[in-house]
Design a protein around this motif. Structure first.
Motif, PDB file in Angstrom:
ATOM      1  N   MET A   1       6.345   1.207   9.541  1.00 15.33           N
ATOM      2  CA  MET A   1       6.314   0.783   8.142  1.00 15.33           C
ATOM      3  C   MET A   1       5.993  -0.702   8.011  1.00 15.33           C
ATOM      4  SD  MET A   1       9.199   1.295   5.156  1.00 15.33           S
ATOM      5  CE  MET A   1      10.386   0.102   5.768  1.00 15.33           C
ATOM      6  N   ARG A   2       6.532  -1.517   8.913  1.00 13.44           N
ATOM      7  CA  ARG A   2       6.480  -2.969   8.710  1.00 13.44           C
ATOM      8  C   ARG A   2       5.246  -3.640   9.311  1.00 13.44           C
ATOM      9  NH1 ARG A   2      10.521  -4.466   5.850  1.00 13.44           N
ATOM     10  NH2 ARG A   2      12.404  -3.191   5.782  1.00 13.44           N
TER      11      ARG A   2
ATOM     12  N   THR B   1       5.235   7.146  10.827  1.00 15.98           N
ATOM     13  CA  THR B   1       4.600   6.421   9.744  1.00 15.98           C
ATOM     14  C   THR B   1       4.629   7.283   8.485  1.00 15.98           C
ATOM     15  OG1 THR B   1       2.619   5.188   9.095  1.00 15.98           O
ATOM     16  CG2 THR B   1       2.267   7.206  10.379  1.00 15.98           C
ATOM     17  N   ALA B   2       3.866   6.899   7.455  1.00 17.74           N
ATOM     18  CA  ALA B   2       3.758   7.673   6.215  1.00 17.74           C
ATOM     19  C   ALA B   2       2.530   7.208   5.454  1.00 17.74           C
ATOM     20  CB  ALA B   2       5.008   7.493   5.346  1.00 17.74           C
ATOM     21  N   ASP B   3       1.994   8.098   4.641  1.00 19.44           N
ATOM     22  CA  ASP B   3       0.820   7.726   3.848  1.00 19.44           C
ATOM     23  C   ASP B   3       1.141   6.637   2.836  1.00 19.44           C
ATOM     24  OD1 ASP B   3       2.356   9.441   2.164  1.00 19.44           O
ATOM     25  OD2 ASP B   3       0.566   9.990   1.030  1.00 19.44           O
ATOM     26  N   SER B   4       2.415   6.557   2.415  1.00 19.85           N
ATOM     27  CA  SER B   4       2.789   5.587   1.382  1.00 19.85           C
ATOM     28  C   SER B   4       3.007   4.184   1.928  1.00 19.85           C
ATOM     29  CB  SER B   4       4.069   6.060   0.675  1.00 19.85           C
ATOM     30  OG  SER B   4       5.101   6.317   1.604  1.00 19.85           O
TER      31      SER B   4
ATOM     32  N   VAL C   1      -2.273   1.846   4.719  1.00 14.82           N
ATOM     33  CA  VAL C   1      -2.538   0.767   5.677  1.00 14.82           C
ATOM     34  C   VAL C   1      -1.969   1.070   7.058  1.00 14.82           C
ATOM     35  CG1 VAL C   1      -2.096  -1.672   6.213  1.00 14.82           C
ATOM     36  CG2 VAL C   1      -2.713  -0.986   3.882  1.00 14.82           C
ATOM     37  N   SER C   2      -0.724   1.545   7.103  1.00 14.69           N
ATOM     38  CA  SER C   2      -0.084   1.795   8.394  1.00 14.69           C
ATOM     39  C   SER C   2      -0.866   2.823   9.204  1.00 14.69           C
ATOM     40  CB  SER C   2       1.357   2.266   8.190  1.00 14.69           C
ATOM     41  OG  SER C   2       1.970   2.581   9.410  1.00 14.69           O
TER      42      SER C   2
END
Length: 282
Positions: free
Chosen positions: A26-27, A60-63, A68-69
């Protein structure tokens, strides 16, 4: 150098074996999980160091970004190592920085989200796809049904759930095999304690999100850290590894130094008494 193999392994869905220390992506996005990272080269370096350190489970996630991730993961790591398991999620919207994350569990949105993740990650099949959060405006069975259909189409290998209670898990299990649960869980927030135990009993993987939170509020963490000449972050990660064999910690960072600090938790072996004292301290 630290290597995630020292944490031992865990099976995801019975056919994907990964080291029991993962990475949350995420980060690696911009501030407030919005837009590109301030230092793209650093984000790419972090992802490559993750793999070099033996971490073969990335969440990860699409959001995250949004988009970006997932895009950075593909740019940094594709073609992927054969043993790398990428887990992603769909069902949340990221409308802007410093804003709430609305749920969108409409079947048509989940289909679009999954197909977008496949494109961005350059995958033919997502190893683990997780429903990010139940949407109170959409029947849970309708949302999950769309994900089951994506699995039937060969676009998803295994299905997981995130931000759910036991009742929702049981509903989902009547529809399809569930291999993982990702709920908020850390030393000082153990609302999902019974879910961790359920995962251990039923051979599901538990992925704790926000595993490192509010470290300054718990003096027991700092006492143990001082005793071991370790950082508080290392103590709480070591506690998670000791808490349950179903636990697969996925600490996230966009900073190489923080990544190395997290990896050093693999060398920290807490006693059963220390694990118990942290368990009691929340």
């Amino acid at each position: 150098m630290h290597n995630a193999s020292s944490a031992g392994t865990i099976d995801v869905g019975g056919d994907l074996t990964v080291n029991r220390f993962g990475y949350g992506a995420m980060r690696i996005t911009g501030p407030s999980i919005w837009g590109p990272p301030a230092d793209k080269a650093e984000a790419i370096a972090v992802l490559r160091r993750v793999v070099d350190a033996g971490i073969n489970f990335i969440d990860t996630a699409d959001s995250y970004g949004p988009d970006v991730s997932e895009e950075l993961i593909a740019e940094a790591l594709h073609p992927y190592p054969e043993d790398l398991v990428i887990a992603t999620k769909g069902g949340l919207i990221r409308p802007g920085p410093n804003m709430v994350w609305p749920a969108d569990g409409r079947p048509e949105h989940l289909v679009e989200a999954c197909e977008g993740s496949l494109r961005r990650l350059k995958l033919d099949e997502i190893p683990l796809y997780q429903f990010h959060r139940p949407d109170p405006k959409v029947p849970f069975e309708d949302s999950l049904g769309a994900i089951v259909e994506l699995k039937n189409q060969g676009k998803i290998r295994h299905i997981g759930l995130s931000n759910v209670d036991e009742e929702q898990i049981r509903v989902a299990q009547r529809m399809t095999p569930i291999v993982s649960i990702q709920n908020r869980y850390n030393v000082d927030d153990r609302a999902s304690e019974s879910i961790v135990d359920l995962c251990e009993q039923e051979s599901m993987v538990f992925l704790p999100w926000a595993p490192i939170q509010d470290l300054d509020k718990n003096p027991t963490i700092h006492e143990i850290a001082e005793r071991h000449s370790a950082s508080p972050r290392q103590v709480v990660l070591a506690w998670l590894l000791g808490r349950s064999t179903a636990m697969l910690p996925i600490p996230g960072t966009g900073d190489l130094a923080h990544l190395e600090d997290n990896l050093a938790a693999l060398d920290l072996k807490l006693s059963q008494a220390e694990i118990a004292s942290l368990t009691r301290s929340s």
